[in-house]
Design an enzyme around this catalytic site. Sequence first.
Site, PDB file in Angstrom:
ATOM      1  CG  ASN A 107      -1.737   1.233   1.366  1.00 49.75           C
ATOM      2  OD1 ASN A 107      -1.788   2.052   0.455  1.00 49.75           O
ATOM      3  ND2 ASN A 107      -2.397   1.372   2.511  1.00 49.75           N
ATOM      4  N   GLY A 138       2.883   2.605  10.822  1.00 48.96           N
ATOM      5  CA  GLY A 138       3.825   3.710  10.660  1.00 48.96           C
ATOM      6  C   GLY A 138       4.529   4.116  11.947  1.00 48.96           C
ATOM      7  CE  LYS A 170      -0.156   3.221   4.807  1.00 46.39           C
ATOM      8  NZ  LYS A 170      -0.036   3.325   6.258  1.00 46.39           N
TER       9      LYS A 170
END
Length: 250
Positions: free
Chosen positions: A9, A174, A11
């Site tokens: 992903n 994260g 982002k």
Amino acid sequence: MRKKIVAGNWKMNTLPAEGATLAHEIVSRITEVPSDVQLILAPPFTHLDRVAEAIKDSSAALSAQNCADRDKGAFTGEVSAAMIAAAGCTYVILGHSERREYYHETSATLNSKMALALANGLRPIYCVGEKLEEREAGRHFDVVGAQIREVLFNLTPEQMASVVVAYEPVWAIGTGKTATAEQAQEIHAFIRKTLAEKYGWLSEEISILYGGSCKPANARELFAQKDIDGGLIGGAALKADDFIAIARSF
Ligand code: 13P
């Protein structure tokens, strides 16, 4: 046998040319990855065409990170499931915690998105996961159970068969803090048991991915767990070396 999956992903990272380079780097090394591991790349919408082109002769698949909760029409700024499918996606990530938190996606919105994704032949990667305060209060099973019931329990078994579930504890995304392999296995087993209440044996066929600070150093231990079928990777998916190393960790 459940499908082993490693999905990146990206982002809101990379510009289109950088994304195309990253995709080329990944597919140039795909032979290093065991052939039973499905790689999925989820770049931003603006890169879908270029990444589709970069991976077209490989076994890697393309995913979007979101889709609209409406079919088409006057919804400025939205991108429909049909558009995503036409751009070459076979998957779409739905219900990521960042969408739930920053863009106020609810189970009602996600039910619409899920229906449209499935109607357009996309395989949803449906994300669930608790926040830190929910885990600390011992509510993680309730929270994740509700996220499963309120959305996935509305599907037919045929629809459910094309869904991939991703467990991503919000406190691990994260942050560099990974769930321990035991914590992740515990909740993956709970997710599978919850799915079994509605779908019986089919729950054994559903791939459940772990996400949240997954990296080459911890992927092997996580993927060795009985109910962890791969990973949904954020930061480490932006480096071909790390992404390939994670995909080799089964
Ligand atoms: P990180 O791997 O950067 O923690 O992100 C995980 C994630 O949210 C993937 O969807």
